[in-house]
Design an enzyme around this catalytic site. Structure first.
Site, PDB file in Angstrom:
ATOM      1  N   GLU A   1      37.247 -19.015  42.579  1.00 35.82           N
ATOM      2  CA  GLU A   1      37.103 -17.902  43.532  1.00 35.82           C
ATOM      3  C   GLU A   1      38.060 -18.021  44.718  1.00 35.82           C
ATOM      4  OE1 GLU A   1      34.504 -19.415  42.145  1.00 35.82           O
ATOM      5  OE2 GLU A   1      33.423 -17.798  41.137  1.00 35.82           O
TER       6      GLU A   1
ATOM      7  N   HIS B   1      21.407 -18.479  43.793  1.00 39.83           N
ATOM      8  CA  HIS B   1      21.855 -17.236  43.171  1.00 39.83           C
ATOM      9  C   HIS B   1      21.122 -16.013  43.707  1.00 39.83           C
ATOM     10  CE1 HIS B   1      23.586 -20.082  40.350  1.00 39.83           C
ATOM     11  NE2 HIS B   1      24.232 -19.113  39.752  1.00 39.83           N
TER      12      HIS B   1
END
Lengths: 329, 460
Positions: B194, B263
């Site tokens: 990322e 998450h």
């Protein structure tokens, strides 16, 4: 894909040598002036001088063609001057004035010139490297013949995002030259103390990126290596790594007392390897250049730098309305 | 003895599935591990294995049957071993096809409590088309895909990059079909890096391209925060207006279902703090499409926060390719007089449900969907509060330095004299998201929380 260290083979012309000399001397004198203005309080914040490393950008700019891009970190004044940005605009940015390249809102570390394809000037160690690969991605996307010179130091070379970028650049064959300016100190930490493998050019091997280690104090050697790298990139060969061994004479920033190395070490490099002295000697060895010619160049460059300093002091501070401009477009 | 094969749950947010294909027929004998059926979920098509040795007695649903709720019997096996009984739901073990290459989200086919899902996401009932005549019932997933496809057709500079966006067709199927239409030059699979690919996208935007960077979820974007904020958001300012960064960062944000603390996080307040970014969190499919198109056309970096649970939710979406929704405009979902409810994104689901409960007790709520969080349309909120004199904000994120906190401060400064009660901020609880179903339910906001808050500000 082992890295190589080559000796230079070309014999530069007089005009080439004169070009290198002027470019490097402009950077040297500009930086000395910036140091003075900092001491007088005209320049604030962080100010990282490039003195000693002039041959790196000068040699590489000699192989750039129109439309090539360049990006670096915060020791960036030399890169801007070498790619043709005007000393007035750079110095006025250092003083935080309206006439600066960023209208006084960026400062020493954050300057840009779309016209000269200079994409900064980035203050976060290593952050410019994936951005540089992105510039190259755009050239590949648009199928141009241009490449991107992405500069970073031996300190940044240990950042994780460098290796994420190496991977993508090699995977996608991006036309980018990764230029590692190894000046041997990441702020106050020598490469031996911070890097398990201080030969940074070898780190591209894991990604099959060809690389070279180059004497970064010898502008002719830098230019020759740059030619090989640029040829590789422009030919669709993907990225290339150049590790330039260089040295900064001044501290990391203006507030660095440089206790981590001896005065003798600095003096030795200055005395034996100074990139500007090296070219001056070569020029004078040519029968067609004499001391007076050199003095004339020195004088002209001093005048240019002095006028940049005058401009930077005279340019007004940005209008207070500028506080709220350029947040969005 | 007989054994019922049940419709399995194959993703954290799956509620129903489509039985696309039977791989066995009545009379076939099967062993544990044999493939018996192909099932399409909200995210992907998966194959289901037999959980017992035996013989297929009967297939209970036809091929192509859609919207089969999980735990519905889909076939009956005759199995050996008379000591076994027909299991109650859920089935003892659901063995799925080999997990996808990269996504932890997808591989975790966690069983879940259906109540969490149904309560968290009722279908919107008061959706209005945006004054455009022709509309099509579309889910958020397709609306987002269409928005990207239309903008990529319109502008060659627009391209999509991210993990699994191309060959896999998107971890959440948002980019389905884009590789086929636009090719690998414009739909780019990235490594799972990322930080690196976000910086690369920013560089491409500096050079004049218009990247759409998909994060598989915004949880993973924390790895890239420096590039989003220091590079994308600030460079226009630092360059005195020279260097624009026309880029969209998009992907699911917030809690899904039972994927626990790392998450399940709402980043609305984080990004909204940053000058130089625009931040959008749509609720309806029409707004998702119209706002994503506006985001792609915008010359600034835009954070586009989607929600996994909302991906399957449908609304009427204008089919006109020029349909866009302006960034920075809130939407009044429902007019009312007694209290102003301000929410956005998934918070709107809870809010709409609460509004129905409030109606039953005689409270008439005005509902504002902020849609864009930065720049925020506070004028619409102020105007409403001047009418209702009371306000409750609703969001999934944490309470400290929340979007609701900001809305409250603006109301205090601009409508203090109109307030008849303190503003209450309904938020997620101030804890990392727990995994256990009962605790997760407690950590999330619920319509009951909103009803309680409204009763408090209306003194009823």
């Amino acid at each position: 894909m082992a890295a190589q260290r080559r000796r230079r083979t070309q014999k530069p012309t007089k005009d080439e040598l004169l070009g290198y000399y002027k470019s490097m001397l402009l950077i040297r004198r500009f930086e000395e002036k910036a140091g003075q203005l900092y001491g007088m309080g005209h320049i604030g914040g962080f100010c990282h001088l490039y003195i000693g490393q002039e041959a790196v950008v000068t040699g590489l700019e000699a192989v750039a063609i129109k439309g090539d891009k360049r990006i670096t970190a915060y020791r960036d004044h030399g890169h801007m001057l070498a790619c043709g940005m005007h000393p007035n605009g750079v110095m006025a940015e250092l003083t935080g004035r309206q006439g600066g390249y960023s209208c006084g809102k960026g400062g020493s570390m954050h300057m840009f010139s779309k016209e000269r394809h200079f994409y900064g000037g980035h203050g976060i160690v290593g952050a410019q490297v994936p951005i540089g690969a992105g510039l190259a991605f755009a050239d590949k996307y648009l199928q141009t013949d241009n490449i991107t010179f992405t500069y970073f130091g031996d300190g940044a070379a240990n950042q994780g995002q460098i290796y994420e970028t190496f991977n993508m650049a090699s995977l996608w064959k991006l036309p980018v030259i990764f230029v590692i300016e190894n000046n041997q100190y990441a702020m106050g930490t020598s490469t031996e103390r911070a890097s398990s493998t201080p030969e940074f050019h070898t780190r591209g091997a894991a990604f099959e990126i060809p690389s070279e280690m180059v004497d970064g104090m010898d502008v002719v050697a830098v230019k020759e290596a740059g030619e090989r790298a640029a040829k590789h990139c422009r030919g669709g060969g993907g990225p290339y790594i150049l590790e330039l061994l260089t040295y900064r004479y001044r501290g990391h920033s203006m507030s660095d007392p440089a206790k981590y190395r001896s005065r003798e070490e600095v003096q030795k490099v200055r005395g034996e390897q100074d990139p500007i002295d090296m070219v001056r000697v070569r020029l004078l060895a040519l029968k067609s250049v004499n001391e007076d010619d050199i003095k004339k160049i020195d004088k002209d460059i001093r005048a240019l730098v002095n006028s940049a300093a005058d401009f930077a002091k005279a340019s007004p501070e940005p209008d207070v309305k500028e506080l709220y401009t350029d947040v969005y477009r | 003895m007989k054994f019922e094969v049940l419709m399995p749950s194959l993703s954290p947010t799956m509620e129903t599935g489509t039985l696309t294909k039977w791989l066995v027929a009545a009379g076939d004998s099967v062993s544990i591990g044999d493939l018996v059926a192909e099932i399409e979920t909200d995210k992907s098509t998966m194959e289901v294995d037999a959980q017992e040795d035996g013989t297929v007695l009967e297939l209970l649903v036809a091929e192509g049957s859609e919207n089969i709720p999980i735990n519905t019997p889909i076939a009956i096996l005759e199995i050996d071993g008379d000591e076994m009984s027909i299991p109650a739901s859920p089935p003892p073990e659901v063995v799925t096809e080999a997990p996808p290459k990269t996504s932890e989200v997808i591989t975790e086919a966690a069983p879940k409590t259906p109540e969490v899902i149904t309560e968290a996401a009722p279908p919107p009932k008061v959706e209005q088309p945006h004054g455009v005549s022709e509309t099509l019932r579309t889910d958020v997933r397709t609306a987002l895909r269409d928005a990207m496809a239309e903008e990529m057709r319109r502008d060659e500079m627009v391209f999509l990059m991210g993990e699994e966006v191309a060959e896999y067709q998107g971890a959440y199927k948002i980019s389905q079909g884009l590789l086929e239409e636009f090719g690998e030059r414009r739909v780019v699979d990235t490594p799972i890096t990322e930080h690196g690919f976000t910086g690369l996208g920013v560089g491409a935007a500096f050079a004049g391209l218009r990247p759409i960077v998909e994060f598989m979820t915004f949880n993973f974007a924390m790895q890239a925060m420096d590039q989003m904020i220091n590079s994308a958001a600030k460079t226009l300012y630092m360059s005195g207006g020279q260097m624009g960064c026309p880029i969209v960062f998009r992907g699911p944000n917030g809690a899904a279902a039972r994927v626990a603390a790392q998450h399940s996080q709402d980043y609305a307040a984080w990004y909204s703090h940053i000058p130089g970014l625009k931040v959008i969190q749509p609720f309806s499919a029409a707004d998702a499409k119209g706002l994503l198109k506006s985001a792609i056309r915008d010359d600034n970096p835009v954070i586009f926060l989607e929600n996994e649970i909302l991906y399957s939710h449908e609304s009427d979406v204008p089919i006109d390719e020029d349909f866009t929704v302006p960034i920075g405009k809130a939407r009044i979902w429902q007019q009312g007089n007694d209290v102003t409810l301000v929410s956005f994104g998934i918070g709107m689901s809870h809010t709409l449900r609460a509004a129905e409960m409030l109606r039953d007790i005689g409270i008439d709520a005005e509902i504002i969907d902020l849609r864009t969080l930065r720049p925020m349309d506070t004028a619409t909120v102020i105007e409403s509060v001047k009418k209702t004199n009371r306000c409750v904000t609703i969001e999934e994120g944490w309470p400290v330095c929340s979007i609701g906190n900001y809305v409250s401060s603006v109301i205090m400064q601009e409508a203090f004299d109109w307030l008849d009660a303190p503003v209450i901020n309904c938020t997620g609880k101030d804890v990392p998201m727990p995994y256990a179903a009962n605790l997760e339910k407690l950590a999330l906001i619920s319509p009951n929380d909103i009803v309680e808050a409204v009763r408090s500000v209306t003194y009823r």
